[in-house]
Design a protein around this motif. Sequence first.
Motif, PDB file in Angstrom:
ATOM      1  N   THR A   1       0.831  -1.197   0.000  1.00  0.00           N
ATOM      2  CA  THR A   1       0.000   0.000   0.000  1.00  0.00           C
ATOM      3  C   THR A   1       0.873   1.256   0.000  1.00  0.00           C
ATOM      4  O   THR A   1       0.967   1.948   1.010  1.00  0.00           O
ATOM      5  CB  THR A   1      -0.946  -0.043   1.225  1.00  0.00           C
TER       6      THR A   1
ATOM      7  N   ASN B   1      -2.613   2.878 -12.817  1.00  0.00           N
ATOM      8  CA  ASN B   1      -2.916   4.177 -13.411  1.00  0.00           C
ATOM      9  C   ASN B   1      -3.396   4.033 -14.842  1.00  0.00           C
ATOM     10  O   ASN B   1      -4.149   4.862 -15.325  1.00  0.00           O
ATOM     11  CB  ASN B   1      -1.695   5.106 -13.336  1.00  0.00           C
TER      12      ASN B   1
ATOM     13  N   GLN C   1      -4.213   2.890  -0.353  1.00  0.00           N
ATOM     14  CA  GLN C   1      -4.681   3.036   1.022  1.00  0.00           C
ATOM     15  C   GLN C   1      -6.203   3.073   1.070  1.00  0.00           C
ATOM     16  O   GLN C   1      -6.825   2.424   1.917  1.00  0.00           O
ATOM     17  CB  GLN C   1      -4.095   4.300   1.660  1.00  0.00           C
TER      18      GLN C   1
ATOM     19  N   PRO D   1      -0.451  -2.732  -6.181  1.00  0.00           N
ATOM     20  CA  PRO D   1      -0.520  -1.837  -7.330  1.00  0.00           C
ATOM     21  C   PRO D   1       0.069  -2.553  -8.544  1.00  0.00           C
ATOM     22  O   PRO D   1       0.829  -3.512  -8.400  1.00  0.00           O
ATOM     23  CB  PRO D   1       0.370  -0.656  -6.902  1.00  0.00           C
TER      24      PRO D   1
ATOM     25  N   ASN E   1       2.699  -2.168 -11.129  1.00  0.00           N
ATOM     26  CA  ASN E   1       3.909  -1.363 -11.305  1.00  0.00           C
ATOM     27  C   ASN E   1       4.648  -1.810 -12.554  1.00  0.00           C
ATOM     28  O   ASN E   1       5.115  -2.949 -12.616  1.00  0.00           O
ATOM     29  CB  ASN E   1       4.851  -1.535 -10.107  1.00  0.00           C
TER      30      ASN E   1
ATOM     31  N   SER F   1       3.483  -5.507  -7.605  1.00  0.00           N
ATOM     32  CA  SER F   1       4.546  -4.784  -6.912  1.00  0.00           C
ATOM     33  C   SER F   1       5.693  -5.718  -6.555  1.00  0.00           C
ATOM     34  O   SER F   1       5.502  -6.922  -6.345  1.00  0.00           O
ATOM     35  CB  SER F   1       3.994  -4.136  -5.639  1.00  0.00           C
TER      36      SER F   1
ATOM     37  N   SER G   1       0.498   4.038  -1.933  1.00  0.00           N
ATOM     38  CA  SER G   1      -0.116   5.252  -2.479  1.00  0.00           C
ATOM     39  C   SER G   1      -1.457   5.527  -1.814  1.00  0.00           C
ATOM     40  O   SER G   1      -2.066   4.639  -1.222  1.00  0.00           O
ATOM     41  CB  SER G   1      -0.342   5.071  -3.985  1.00  0.00           C
TER      42      SER G   1
ATOM     43  N   SER H   1      -4.230   5.865  -3.313  1.00  0.00           N
ATOM     44  CA  SER H   1      -5.229   5.011  -3.967  1.00  0.00           C
ATOM     45  C   SER H   1      -5.246   3.626  -3.333  1.00  0.00           C
ATOM     46  O   SER H   1      -6.312   3.078  -3.026  1.00  0.00           O
ATOM     47  CB  SER H   1      -4.939   4.885  -5.468  1.00  0.00           C
TER      48      SER H   1
END
Length: 154
Positions: free
Chosen positions: A13, A100, A19, A63, A65, A70, A15, A17
Amino acid sequence: MAAMPTLLIVHHTPSPSMQAMLEAVLAGARDEAIEGVEVVVRPALAATAVDVLAADGYLLGTPANIGYMSGALKHFFDCVYYPILEATVGRPYALYVHGNSDTTGAIRGVDTITTGLRWKRLREPLSIVGEVDARAREACWELGATAAANLMKS
C-alpha cells in the motif's frame, strides 16, 4: 473447540489510492454481519510463511507497477512459496489491483503464482484503473466482505 477461521490480507500500500482500497477491503472483511472469522493484516514485506500457514484464505492487494505486481508482493511470494506449497493447496484467495493505466500484467503474474500454489480463486480479480472513487471503494468493500464471508462456518 475448533479454531476460528482466519482471513489473511497481504497488501502493498504505497499510495493514497491503495490506502483507500485497503481501508474499504478491511471495512468489508470486518463487517459486523460476518461472524466467527479473524482478519489478520500484513504488509507484503512483513508477511511470512507462518502467517500463510495459519490462515484459511487470502486476500491480496497490489498496485500494478510497470506492467507487473509490486516488487513487495513478488518478494512475499518468493519467500513463502516453497514452505507453503503443499500445505495450502485448495485454499481460497481473492485479489485487488490498482493501476494508473493497466492492471493486466499484475493480475497475470498473481494468477501464475497462485496457479502454481494450487489456490482456488474465489472470484474474478478486482481491477481499478485510475481514480478510486465511491464505486471503486464499494467494490473493494464487497470484495473484503465476500472473502471473509466465504470462511464463515455454516
